[in-house]
Design an enzyme around this catalytic site. Structure first.
Site, PDB file in Angstrom:
ATOM      1  N   ASP A 142      13.141 -41.478  12.374  1.00 13.41           N
ATOM      2  CA  ASP A 142      13.063 -40.023  12.233  1.00 13.41           C
ATOM      3  C   ASP A 142      13.157 -39.320  13.582  1.00 13.41           C
ATOM      4  OD1 ASP A 142      12.788 -37.595  10.953  1.00 13.41           O
ATOM      5  OD2 ASP A 142      11.074 -38.208   9.781  1.00 13.41           O
ATOM      6  N   HIS A 193       5.343 -33.224   7.864  1.00  9.59           N
ATOM      7  CA  HIS A 193       5.771 -32.651   9.137  1.00  9.59           C
ATOM      8  C   HIS A 193       4.750 -31.602   9.554  1.00  9.59           C
ATOM      9  CE1 HIS A 193      10.106 -34.098   9.559  1.00  9.59           C
ATOM     10  NE2 HIS A 193       9.633 -34.716   8.486  1.00  9.59           N
ATOM     11  N   ASN A 213       7.272 -34.355  12.996  1.00  7.52           N
ATOM     12  CA  ASN A 213       6.417 -35.267  12.239  1.00  7.52           C
ATOM     13  C   ASN A 213       4.997 -35.218  12.777  1.00  7.52           C
ATOM     14  OD1 ASN A 213       9.259 -36.565  11.951  1.00  7.52           O
ATOM     15  ND2 ASN A 213       8.016 -37.611  10.434  1.00  7.52           N
ATOM     16  N   HIS A 269       4.648 -38.266   3.575  1.00  6.31           N
ATOM     17  CA  HIS A 269       5.427 -38.038   4.799  1.00  6.31           C
ATOM     18  C   HIS A 269       5.330 -36.558   5.109  1.00  6.31           C
ATOM     19  CE1 HIS A 269       8.980 -38.861   7.504  1.00  6.31           C
ATOM     20  NE2 HIS A 269       9.096 -37.545   7.352  1.00  6.31           N
ATOM     21  N   CYS A 303      14.978 -33.473   9.912  1.00  4.65           N
ATOM     22  CA  CYS A 303      16.201 -33.762   9.177  1.00  4.65           C
ATOM     23  C   CYS A 303      17.346 -32.955   9.762  1.00  4.65           C
ATOM     24  CB  CYS A 303      16.016 -33.422   7.699  1.00  4.65           C
ATOM     25  SG  CYS A 303      17.528 -33.588   6.731  1.00  4.65           S
TER      26      CYS A 303
END
Length: 313
Positions: A18, A213, A253, A211, A244
């Site tokens: 990522d 952010h 993240n 997951h 992304c």
């Protein structure tokens, strides 16, 4: 899911995928290997080492096959990678991954932007990937990573019922886990608790990772409420960068170093050493010298009263 016998919470380090996909600089392969070696030495037992995507679109990921082979030599490390389509999954299987994550966007506009596929086309890809896995690589786990579940910068609102319908479809197609991703950092604690509670109720053991952010500063608050909803696996990125490329505004993240501090200070064992994470952070700095790193613990330290879960105060 990898072995959690020595920990209460599994932290899945996603930085090598990522983080590196979100910056224009390509980290040299040798340096990437050293970084992953340092992450493993810090006690991280699940590492997403890259993605099997077009080298033209993301040249940072061109060496993922070599990185998978290297990571498989590290004792105790469960090696995962992202694969957005059948071709990528086949490459991942052949490289030796132990789990792949298929990114499946609940927002169809995001799916078109991210993987150039409608929902129907993506379902067919998942079906083919599962068939390939079942026939030739039965030991490899397949996770459907549902993205934009809390909202989308392209579509806007994403309904919770749509998320649950997508999760059920993935389960029917045969995936082993369904994780939920706050791709653009829209999630709030109330949303997180409500949606993970529903996911756990509907899918049971197939309900997987969170997951988050930290785009809007809610990352660790969302971790706390996800814990309360029964989540035991969290993605995080050393230094806190990530995002992304096909979701405008997606960034940040949650920081692995800060997450370990939070969990350990709550008495939850992670098996991860903050001190050794800081060594890995220095390696990361050297590999991407012009990229900013984030996190409070690296600057402030853990404080005199901190002790790891299981240690005597």
């Amino acid at each position: 899911m990898s072995n959690q016998k020595t920990s209460d919470i599994l932290i899945s380090e996603v930085g090598p995928r990522d983080r590196l996909q979100s910056v224009s600089t390509t980290m040299p392969t040798a340096h990437k290997k050293q970084w992953i070696r340092d992450l493993a030495a810090a006690g991280l037992r699940e590492i997403e080492v890259g993605s099997f995507v077009s080298h033209k679109l993301l040249p940072q990921m061109a060496d993922t096959g070599e990185i998978v082979a290297f990571a498989r030599t590290l004792p105790g490390v469960f090696v995962t990678a992202l694969a957005p389509n059948l071709h990528g999954a086949q490459d991942a299987f052949q490289a030796g991954v132990q789990k792949i994550t298929i990114p499946v966007s609940v927002s169809e506009p995001h799916s078109l932007a991210n993987v150039n596929k409608t929902h129907a086309q993506m379902f067919e890809q998942v079906r083919q990937i599962i068939a390939c896995r079942n026939a030739h690589y039965p030991a490899v786990l397949v996770e459907a990573g549902l993205s934009t579940v809390f909202g989308c910068t392209i579509q806007g609102v994403v309904e919770e019922d749509d998320v649950l319908r997508m999760a059920h479809t993935m389960a029917e197609l045969g995936v082993d886990e369904v994780g939920l991703a706050d791709t653009v950092g829209y999630a709030t604690p109330l949303q997180v608790h409500r949606l993970f509670t529903r996911l756990k109720h509907d899918l049971g053991e197939l309900a997987g990772s969170a997951h988050f952010h930290n785009t809007r500063g809610q990352g660790l608050a969302n971790v706390l409420t996800a814990l309360d909803a029964g989540v035991t696996t969290f993605d995080a990125s050393l230094g806190g960068i990530g995002g992304c490329p096909y979701a405008p505004g997606a960034s940040g993240n949650i920081v692995t170093e800060d997450l370990v501090y939070l969990l350990e200070s709550m008495g939850l064992r992670t098996g991860v050493s903050i001190e050794k994470l800081l060594v890995a952070r220095e390696t990361l700095k050297q590999g991407l010298p012009n990229e900013p790193l984030y996190g409070f613990i690296p600057d402030a330290g853990v404080g005199k009263n901190f002790h790891y879960a299981g240690e005597k105060a």
